[in-house]
Design a protein around this motif. Structure first.
Motif, PDB file in Angstrom:
ATOM      1  N   LEU A  95      54.883  -9.703  29.669  1.00 56.24           N
ATOM      2  CA  LEU A  95      54.585  -9.008  28.410  1.00 56.24           C
ATOM      3  C   LEU A  95      54.441 -10.008  27.279  1.00 56.24           C
ATOM      4  CD1 LEU A  95      54.375  -6.508  26.559  1.00 56.24           C
ATOM      5  CD2 LEU A  95      56.870  -6.599  26.387  1.00 56.24           C
ATOM      6  N   TYR A  96      55.429 -10.893  27.130  1.00 54.38           N
ATOM      7  CA  TYR A  96      55.370 -11.837  26.029  1.00 54.38           C
ATOM      8  C   TYR A  96      54.254 -12.856  26.211  1.00 54.38           C
ATOM      9  CZ  TYR A  96      59.519  -9.670  24.204  1.00 54.38           C
ATOM     10  OH  TYR A  96      60.397  -8.754  23.691  1.00 54.38           O
ATOM     11  N   GLY A  97      53.895 -13.159  27.451  1.00 50.64           N
ATOM     12  CA  GLY A  97      52.733 -14.008  27.690  1.00 50.64           C
ATOM     13  C   GLY A  97      51.456 -13.341  27.194  1.00 50.64           C
ATOM     14  N   PHE A  98      51.315 -12.048  27.495  1.00 49.59           N
ATOM     15  CA  PHE A  98      50.151 -11.288  27.025  1.00 49.59           C
ATOM     16  C   PHE A  98      50.113 -11.271  25.504  1.00 49.59           C
ATOM     17  CE2 PHE A  98      48.561  -7.265  25.348  1.00 49.59           C
ATOM     18  CZ  PHE A  98      47.272  -7.245  25.853  1.00 49.59           C
ATOM     19  N   LEU A  99      51.247 -10.934  24.876  1.00 49.57           N
ATOM     20  CA  LEU A  99      51.283 -10.842  23.419  1.00 49.57           C
ATOM     21  C   LEU A  99      51.002 -12.190  22.767  1.00 49.57           C
ATOM     22  CD1 LEU A  99      54.355  -8.478  22.965  1.00 49.57           C
ATOM     23  CD2 LEU A  99      51.928  -7.887  22.862  1.00 49.57           C
ATOM     24  N   GLU A 100      51.513 -13.249  23.368  1.00 47.96           N
ATOM     25  CA  GLU A 100      51.292 -14.585  22.817  1.00 47.96           C
ATOM     26  C   GLU A 100      49.818 -14.977  22.907  1.00 47.96           C
ATOM     27  OE1 GLU A 100      52.637 -19.004  24.094  1.00 47.96           O
ATOM     28  OE2 GLU A 100      54.259 -17.538  23.871  1.00 47.96           O
ATOM     29  N   ASN A 101      49.158 -14.588  23.971  1.00 46.67           N
ATOM     30  CA  ASN A 101      47.741 -14.929  24.138  1.00 46.67           C
ATOM     31  C   ASN A 101      46.859 -14.278  23.090  1.00 46.67           C
ATOM     32  OD1 ASN A 101      47.959 -16.625  26.341  1.00 46.67           O
ATOM     33  ND2 ASN A 101      47.703 -14.972  27.820  1.00 46.67           N
ATOM     34  N   TYR A 102      47.220 -13.072  22.662  1.00 43.10           N
ATOM     35  CA  TYR A 102      46.338 -12.336  21.757  1.00 43.10           C
ATOM     36  C   TYR A 102      46.839 -12.241  20.333  1.00 43.10           C
ATOM     37  CZ  TYR A 102      43.862 -11.242  25.986  1.00 43.10           C
ATOM     38  OH  TYR A 102      43.158 -11.339  27.151  1.00 43.10           O
ATOM     39  N   SER A 103      47.959 -12.870  20.025  1.00 38.87           N
ATOM     40  CA  SER A 103      48.416 -12.845  18.632  1.00 38.87           C
ATOM     41  C   SER A 103      47.686 -13.924  17.844  1.00 38.87           C
ATOM     42  CB  SER A 103      49.930 -13.063  18.549  1.00 38.87           C
ATOM     43  OG  SER A 103      50.275 -14.328  19.067  1.00 38.87           O
ATOM     44  N   SER A 104      47.592 -13.753  16.557  1.00 39.24           N
ATOM     45  CA  SER A 104      46.814 -14.670  15.699  1.00 39.24           C
ATOM     46  C   SER A 104      47.431 -16.024  15.602  1.00 39.24           C
ATOM     47  CB  SER A 104      46.678 -14.086  14.309  1.00 39.24           C
ATOM     48  OG  SER A 104      46.062 -12.826  14.393  1.00 39.24           O
TER      49      SER A 104
END
Length: 104
Positions: A95-104
């Motif tokens: 989850l945090y990998g996904f969020l990190e990839n798409y956060s600004s």
């Protein structure tokens, strides 16, 4: 001939020790592949959703887990399609990998 006998004996001892270690790991410490499957199935599932133009994360129970500042419109089209279909991620690391990839 004596050297050959010693070599066979030494090989037998090493083989029996290795088999003993393998058997003790496999049968007594839960190192079977089946136990690894149950460990991965114990990881929580999260669903990525779009709420009011922002990406939000919900638990498998449907409770709000995290509100992000990731704009839904800024995601690639393939990711938006997956979210529309119900994008589920298993495990906090993913989850945090996904969020990190798409956060600004």
């Amino acid at each position: 001939m004596r050297k050959f006998s010693y070599a066979v004996g030494l090989f037998s001892v090493v083989f029996l020790l290795a088999f003993g270690f393998y058997a003790s790991y496999r049968f007594f410490s839960g190192g079977s592949p089946r136990s690894m499957e149950t460990e991965s199935s114990m990881e929580p599932e999260f669903e990525i959703r779009e709420d009011e133009g922002m990406v939000t994360v919900y638990t498998e129970d449907g409770e709000l887990y995290e509100t992000t500042e990731i704009l839904y419109a800024s995601l690639p089209e393939k990711v938006r399609d997956r979210i529309r279909e119900g994008y589920v991620i298993r495990g906090k690391q993913r989850l945090y990998g996904f969020l990190e990839n798409y956060s600004s």
